[in-house]
Motif scaffolding. Sequence first.
Motif, PDB file in Angstrom:
ATOM      1  N   LYS A 237      -3.868   1.089  -3.594  1.00 15.21           N
ATOM      2  CA  LYS A 237      -4.169   0.770  -1.981  1.00 15.21           C
ATOM      3  C   LYS A 237      -5.095  -0.367  -2.139  1.00 15.21           C
ATOM      4  CE  LYS A 237      -6.659   5.622  -2.054  1.00 15.21           C
ATOM      5  NZ  LYS A 237      -8.053   6.444  -1.471  1.00 15.21           N
ATOM      6  N   PRO A 238      -4.975  -0.958  -1.231  1.00 18.88           N
ATOM      7  CA  PRO A 238      -5.667  -2.507  -1.171  1.00 18.88           C
ATOM      8  C   PRO A 238      -6.852  -2.123  -2.507  1.00 18.88           C
ATOM      9  CG  PRO A 238      -4.713  -2.738   1.057  1.00 18.88           C
ATOM     10  CD  PRO A 238      -5.041  -0.894  -0.023  1.00 18.88           C
TER      11      PRO A 238
ATOM     12  N   PRO B 168       0.861  -1.085   0.516  1.00 20.12           N
ATOM     13  CA  PRO B 168      -0.137   0.168   0.322  1.00 20.12           C
ATOM     14  C   PRO B 168       0.801   1.353   0.054  1.00 20.12           C
ATOM     15  CG  PRO B 168      -0.830  -1.096   1.317  1.00 20.12           C
ATOM     16  CD  PRO B 168       0.402  -2.551   1.565  1.00 20.12           C
TER      17      PRO B 168
ATOM     18  N   VAL C 288      -2.054  -5.230  -3.989  1.00 19.86           N
ATOM     19  CA  VAL C 288      -1.953  -4.501  -3.138  1.00 19.86           C
ATOM     20  C   VAL C 288      -1.797  -4.918  -1.855  1.00 19.86           C
ATOM     21  CG1 VAL C 288      -2.207  -2.208  -2.531  1.00 19.86           C
ATOM     22  CG2 VAL C 288      -2.220  -2.907  -4.925  1.00 19.86           C
ATOM     23  N   SER C 289      -0.827  -5.057  -0.982  1.00 25.06           N
ATOM     24  CA  SER C 289      -0.923  -5.825   0.171  1.00 25.06           C
ATOM     25  C   SER C 289      -0.107  -6.233   0.974  1.00 25.06           C
ATOM     26  CB  SER C 289      -1.643  -7.096  -0.231  1.00 25.06           C
ATOM     27  OG  SER C 289      -1.579  -8.265   1.269  1.00 25.06           O
ATOM     28  N   SER C 290       0.097  -5.736   1.950  1.00 23.82           N
ATOM     29  CA  SER C 290       1.749  -5.843   2.766  1.00 23.82           C
ATOM     30  C   SER C 290       2.144  -7.218   3.464  1.00 23.82           C
ATOM     31  CB  SER C 290       1.176  -4.664   3.937  1.00 23.82           C
ATOM     32  OG  SER C 290       0.200  -4.889   4.925  1.00 23.82           O
TER      33      SER C 290
END
Length: 126
Positions: free
Chosen positions: A87-88, A14, A124-126
């Motif tokens: 963004k996710p 993100p 989109v990911s951490s």
Amino acid sequence: QVQLVESGGGLVQPGGSLRLSCAVSGSPSDYYAIGWFRQAPGKEREGVSCYSVSDGITYTADSVKGRFTISRDNAKNMVYLQMNSLKPEDTAVYYCATSYRFGLEHYLSYKEYDYWGQGTQVTVSS
């Protein structure tokens, strides 16, 4: 036969950025509009950003306005989507598409487009 080939997708954290590319080839080559769309699992395909060739106007979805930018390199038959501040909820398969219909009413509607690429996954990911 028109061919569109997307590339540049991947996994990003993100707030990060990605640049998608779309190579356009084949005939007919004189499309009236070209754009980027995306589809998340269980959701309808939605327009992200599209470009009208006749008047040079760009149409961008409110959800990505100020973060995503479409650009075009005529000499290379390429279209790009620069994606910033990801963004996710931007996670989806992203598609490039061309329209050969004059006078589109809804540039961000997938129903107005005729040829599609195979898509590229953006996560989109951490």
